[in-house]
Design an enzyme around this catalytic site. Structure first.
Site, mmCIF file in Angstrom:
data_model
loop_
_atom_site.group_PDB
_atom_site.id
_atom_site.type_symbol
_atom_site.label_atom_id
_atom_site.label_comp_id
_atom_site.label_asym_id
_atom_site.label_seq_id
_atom_site.Cartn_x
_atom_site.Cartn_y
_atom_site.Cartn_z
ATOM 1 N N ASP A 11 67.773 -26.314 64.574
ATOM 2 C CA ASP A 11 66.585 -27.165 64.523
ATOM 3 C C ASP A 11 66.954 -28.404 63.709
ATOM 4 O O ASP A 11 66.974 -28.375 62.481
ATOM 5 C CB ASP A 11 65.456 -26.369 63.856
ATOM 6 C CG ASP A 11 64.158 -27.153 63.744
ATOM 7 O OD1 ASP A 11 64.158 -28.348 64.071
ATOM 8 O OD2 ASP A 11 63.151 -26.563 63.314
ATOM 9 N N ASP A 33 49.641 -27.961 71.075
ATOM 10 C CA ASP A 33 50.675 -27.607 70.110
ATOM 11 C C ASP A 33 50.112 -26.585 69.112
ATOM 12 O O ASP A 33 49.039 -25.999 69.329
ATOM 13 C CB ASP A 33 51.173 -28.886 69.425
ATOM 14 C CG ASP A 33 52.637 -28.817 69.034
ATOM 15 O OD1 ASP A 33 53.050 -27.788 68.478
ATOM 16 O OD2 ASP A 33 53.371 -29.800 69.266
ATOM 17 N N ASP A 78 58.789 -22.954 71.335
ATOM 18 C CA ASP A 78 59.470 -23.898 70.456
ATOM 19 C C ASP A 78 60.109 -23.107 69.315
ATOM 20 O O ASP A 78 59.900 -21.895 69.180
ATOM 21 C CB ASP A 78 58.433 -24.895 69.930
ATOM 22 C CG ASP A 78 59.048 -26.154 69.343
ATOM 23 O OD1 ASP A 78 60.276 -26.322 69.424
ATOM 24 O OD2 ASP A 78 58.277 -26.978 68.803
ATOM 25 N N ARG A 101 62.970 -24.792 73.837
ATOM 26 C CA ARG A 101 63.830 -25.765 73.140
ATOM 27 C C ARG A 101 65.244 -25.222 72.990
ATOM 28 O O ARG A 101 66.209 -25.937 73.181
ATOM 29 C CB ARG A 101 63.246 -26.122 71.773
ATOM 30 C CG ARG A 101 63.966 -27.303 71.125
ATOM 31 C CD ARG A 101 63.253 -27.797 69.886
ATOM 32 N NE ARG A 101 63.342 -26.844 68.783
ATOM 33 C CZ ARG A 101 62.831 -27.082 67.572
ATOM 34 N NH1 ARG A 101 62.172 -28.214 67.336
ATOM 35 N NH2 ARG A 101 62.949 -26.190 66.611
ATOM 36 N N ASP A 140 63.384 -33.161 69.406
ATOM 37 C CA ASP A 140 62.590 -34.101 68.613
ATOM 38 C C ASP A 140 63.277 -35.458 68.518
ATOM 39 O O ASP A 140 63.911 -35.788 67.509
ATOM 40 C CB ASP A 140 62.354 -33.526 67.222
ATOM 41 C CG ASP A 140 61.537 -32.240 67.272
ATOM 42 O OD1 ASP A 140 60.886 -32.001 68.299
ATOM 43 O OD2 ASP A 140 61.558 -31.483 66.292
ATOM 44 N N HIS A 193 55.116 -36.883 74.814
ATOM 45 C CA HIS A 193 54.834 -36.048 73.639
ATOM 46 C C HIS A 193 54.968 -36.920 72.403
ATOM 47 O O HIS A 193 55.740 -37.889 72.400
ATOM 48 C CB HIS A 193 55.818 -34.879 73.587
ATOM 49 C CG HIS A 193 55.530 -33.877 72.512
ATOM 50 N ND1 HIS A 193 54.260 -33.517 72.136
ATOM 51 C CD2 HIS A 193 56.377 -33.140 71.726
ATOM 52 C CE1 HIS A 193 54.321 -32.607 71.181
ATOM 53 N NE2 HIS A 193 55.595 -32.362 70.908
#
Length: 923
Positions: free
Chosen positions: A263, A409, A522, A582, A598, A656
């Protein structure tokens, strides 16, 4: 979404605020370099030289399906077992494991699609120096050299690929911690016990510390590595996910490419750092051949690339050209993994399409998404409440902009408890979903794989009661911090956990859910805010296996083998799911969509979305997209428009944004920009028949939907490094505008003798040229290949479902070189009936000898449609005297118009059913 700098020592419920005007960038100190990864540092320190490994030819055993042979390291006398398989489809599998390990090594399950069919191996010759095996196809041979051990795959006199040709170190034995001083000299990594028992803790053999995190290694050093040499190859691709160019760079003197699902907050561009997903597949290409290497290992992996042409200056390359160079280009690749076994599949092509088919035979093809999944998706972290959802939905109608999915979300949940709804903001979720359904639209809600530790939360209580959480090294439930605060992490490697998770998507379990609610997974790397490198400790336990062995598989298990199964099961197996993930691994294509994570509202992030998705397509994952507009920061109106124009021609099309960015629904940037965004989205919807057909083909064959130019023009060296334009299927070429303030772009149109038609103006251009294209803010440079037929639906409605029975327009682009061909695929758009009941229409379209014809490709299929052919545009045509339609034994006249200046013939209202046989004749 991710915040690796987020320190979970803060009180639960602390509000996170971001300074939007500040300079955001990845904190690279949170993530290891190769020098900070003990096994990578040790393995990389091994330099090319004499290998200590020797093949013991007297141990060779050959059966119909495999060859086995023992190897020995002459330095430490460790024995290994080599297995060779010849698989159907021109694939060679090589496995190397310890012959007698002290503890079994992890072998990756659930990625390969069933048992791989084998073909017989045969020995052509054998002596004291080695053995020569026949691989069957086109005089292909595999040569096993005994001293030093080495494998060479040859075709005729040409060496296609060599294994272990540069350096030793295929595999390191597993050790017991208590014995390390006695047998450290057995390390195949090259470590020696010259010190007679010096403490090795500082070398990271048995324990390794990064920042404040210590990783215990009860099994000792277990890394593996293997070198591959590729003579004649200068261009290699693949091994996503990295925010880098399509063509992989050499890593000599720099960092290797890293494959370790992480991440990463606002990732840095043009470097080999690990990102959210890892697919250990590399493609090698030159003008003669395409090959692939699939390294089946789920542990942390580093990939080093070197080339004997990499260091040459432009002058040096010119000198080679003028004087002639006897040096054959070569790329060398070293794969290094922390644990597991060597299990590698060598896909020998020879064409790009062959490699895609070969890889698909191993790991499966792209799932066939519901048609709505190929429409436009509107997302934000977060839509505030049901009224907000309703207002956004109405805004699309008021501004005449189509969309198919609106997304929720993490804030839609009750305190970040997944499978729940906030009782104040979303008190009546079914009423909200019915409102969306009434407009034939759908919703996606996020379900993350970290579970709030709360005894009053039924999901947590049941997982704990079933003892299905990942364990820490001491045997207790592993806990870390994520969005809910203290969180447990379900052990998705356990089939029982996956089955239970899937059951929770049933309508009677997931309260408030309906058939038009789909799922987004996610944070499934997994993300652990207070863990090493923002992820799980490697010594956490999944049953008997350490997390280090399975890390890159975790996201696949969450999304693909649990969530996707749950969405299928809730419909009784009839409805195709839509799931976004993701994190991903090899095989993830079988289950859903991915996105590039992201990103930021910056021009370079727009540009990098193209090679990132192209790279994913090369390794089987076609349903890829990037957050339109950028997740972080606030795009200018120009950047937002250009991103919509780019995203409209990428497979997964979703806007997004971060919760602290200003709202950016398509109508909030003024009427002029609203019109530009509306036009881009509408272009997407007119092309849905073509997109759907391409995904059907990807599902059937494994060919990528969004593909680099070299895939279709493999001998054209000018295409080998192009990654700012791409093909959709074979027939549409797109060069998005990705430069701020651009007044023109230069697109390369491939193919000597080809012609390409601008899809907006119908102007014809010759192939094999760089074409300068003046652009305005309304420009999206797209070209249709001569010799193709592309179906469209030009009546755009509020969603794809609303266009179900609308008519088709066929765009026929003529070529002096070839017959124009195309296809039309139709089914119900959402069920598995195309597969289980053969309910589909699949037709070939051809234009030859002044006749356009539609014929059934699958007479055994059964499906009917109310859609018809409303119009045909023939580009590059001559004016006919008359046009007739032949159908059902009858002949009728067809209205037509001819635009002489552009050589475009338009046939109006021919009126034939889209599922019928018919021929239109120009006379």
């Amino acid at each position: 979404m991710s915040f690796p700098w987020f320190r979970m020592g803060l009180l639960l419920g602390l509000c996170i605020s971001l300074l939007l005007g500040g300079s955001w960038a990845v904190d690279r100190g949170n993530f290891k370099t190769c020098d900070q990864s003990a096994f990578c540092k040790r393995q990389r320190a091994l330099k090319p030289g004499q290998s200590p490994y020797r093949a013991l030819l007297d141990t060779l055993e050959l059966s119909d399906s495999r060859l086995t042979l023992q190897l020995i390291n002459d330095n430490n006398k460790v024995h290994l077992l080599l297995e060779l398989y010849r698989l159907q489809g021109n694939i060679t599998r090589v496995k190397i494991n310890e012959l007698k390990p002290l503890k079994p090594r992890y072998e990756v399950p659930d990625v390969l699609v069933g048992d791989q069919p084998t073909e017989p191996l045969s020995v052509l010759s054998q002596d004291d120096n080695g053995v020569v095996l026949s691989l069957g196809a086109e005089s292909q041979r595999l040569i096993v050299s005994a001293r030093p051990f080495r494998l060479d795959i040859m075709e005729g006199p040409e060496v296609l690929l060599s294994l272990n040709s540069r350096v030793s170190a295929p595999v390191s034995p597993v050790f017991r911690h208590i014995d390390w001083r006695c047998i450290v000299c057995h390390l195949i990594e090259g470590a020696e016990a010259e010190d007679g028992g010096k403490d090795k803790e500082e070398d990271g053999l048995w324990e390794e510390t990064f920042k404040t995190h210590t990783d215990s290694k009860p099994n000792g050093p277990t890394s593996i590595s293997l070198d591959f040499s590729l003579p004649g190859v200068e261009h290699v691709y693949g091994i996503p996910e990295h925010a880098d160019n399509l063509k992989l760079k050499t890593t000599d003197g720099g960092e290797p490419y890293r494959l370790y699902n992480l991440d990463v907050f606002q990732y840095e561009l043009y470097n080999p750092m690990a990102l959210y997903g890892a697919v250990p597949v590399m493609l090698a290409h030159n003008a003669q051949r395409t090959m692939g290497i699939f390294w089946l290992n789920a542990a942390e992996t580093w990939v080093d690339i070197s080339s004997n042409t990499a260091g040459k200056t432009v002058f040096g390359k010119m000198l080679d050209f003028v004087q002639g160079s006897s040096e054959t280009p070569q790329t060398d690749v070293r794969w290094i993994s922390e644990s597991g076994i060597i299990d590698v599949f060598i896909m020998l092509g020879p064409k790009p399409s062959d490699v895609f088919s070969q890889y698909a035979s191993l790991t499966g093809t792209q799932s066939f998404p519901p048609l709505a999944g190929l429409g436009y998706h509107q997302c934000r972290w977060n839509y505030n409440d049901q009224d907000d959802v309703k207002a956004v939905d109405q805004g699309f109608d008021q501004h005449d902009i189509p969309y198919d999915f609106i997304w929720l979300d993490i804030e839609h949940t009750d305190g970040k408890r997944y499978f729940t709804w906030d009782p104040e903001k979303f008190p009546q979720p079914k009423e909200m979903l019915h409102g969306i359904k009434d407009k034939r639209r759908k919703m996606v809600a996020i379900v993350d794989p970290h579970i709030k530790v709360d005894s009053g939360y039924k999901i947590h209580s049941e997982i704990r009661a079933r003892d299905l959480y990942v364990k820490n090294k001491d045997g207790g439930d592993y806990e870390g911090w994520c969005w809910p605060g203290n969180s447990g992490y379900p052990d998705f490697t356990n089939p029982e956990m996956r089955a239970w998770w899937a059951s929770m998507f049933a309508y009677d379990k997931y309260e408030g859910s309906m058939e038009n609610l789909y799922t987004w997974n996610d944070m499934n790397e997994p993300s652990v805010f207070n863990g090493p490198e923002v992820t799980m400790y490697k010594d956490a336990m999944h049953g008997k296996w350490e997390h280090r062995d399975v890390h890159n598989l975790y996201g696949l298990y969450v999304q693909h083998m649990a969530t996707t199964d749950g969405l299928i099961q809730r419909s009784g197996g009839t409805e195709r799911p839509f799931v976004l993930t993701r994190a991903f691994f090899a095989g993830s294509q079988r289950y859903g969509a991915v996105w590039t994570g992201d990103n930021a509202a910056e021009w370079d992030h727009l540009k990098i979305s193209i090679p990132m998705c192209l790279s994913l397509g090369l390794v089987g994952i076609s349903l890829c997209g990037a957050d339109v507009g950028g997740f972080f920061k606030s795009p200018s109106a120009e950047l937002l428009v250009r991103w919509y124009q780019t995203g409209a021609y990428q497979p997964f099309f979703r806007a997004h944004a971060h919760l602290d960015t200003p709202r950016r629904e398509p109508w909030l940037f003024g009427p002029e920009n609203t019109a530009l965004i509306r036009d881009a989205i509408r272009q997407r919807y007119t092309l849905l028949p073509y997109w759907y057909q391409q995904f059907y083909q990807a599902h059937k064959t494994g060919q990528p939907v969004m593909r680099p130019l070299w895939v279709e023009y493999p001998k054209d060296t000018a295409t080998f490094t192009i990654d700012d334009e791409f093909l959709i299927g074979q027939d549409l070429l797109v060069h998005p505008v990705t430069e701020e303030g651009a007044r023109g772009v230069t697109a390369y149109l491939p193919g000597q003798g080809e012609v390409w038609y601008d899809v907006h103006t119908f102007q014809k251009h010759n192939g094999a040229q760089n074409l300068y294209i003046p652009v305005t803010m309304s420009s999206i440079p797209v070209f249709q290949r001569g010799g193709s037929i592309v179906p469209r639906k030009v009546r755009v409605r509020r969603s794809s479902d609303c266009m179900e029975n609308d008519p088709y327009t066929l765009y026929v682009a003529l070529s002096p070189q070839r017959v124009a061909v195309g296809e039309l695929y139709i089914d119900d758009g959402h069920t598995f009936n195309f597969q289980t009941k053969k309910e589909f229409i699949h037709r070939s379209l051809t234009f030859a000898n002044n006749a356009l014809a539609s014929r059934n490709l699958f007479p055994e299929s059964n499906f009917s449609t109310d859609s018809w052919i409303e119009k045909v545009l023939i580009l590059g045509a001559s004016k006919p005297n008359k046009v007739t339609l032949q159908m059902d034994g009858k002949e009728t006249s067809v209205e037509f118009e001819f635009e002489a200046s552009m050589s475009v013939l338009t046939l109006r209202k021919p009126g034939m059913n889209a599922g019928a046989d018919w021929t239109v004749v120009l006379q």
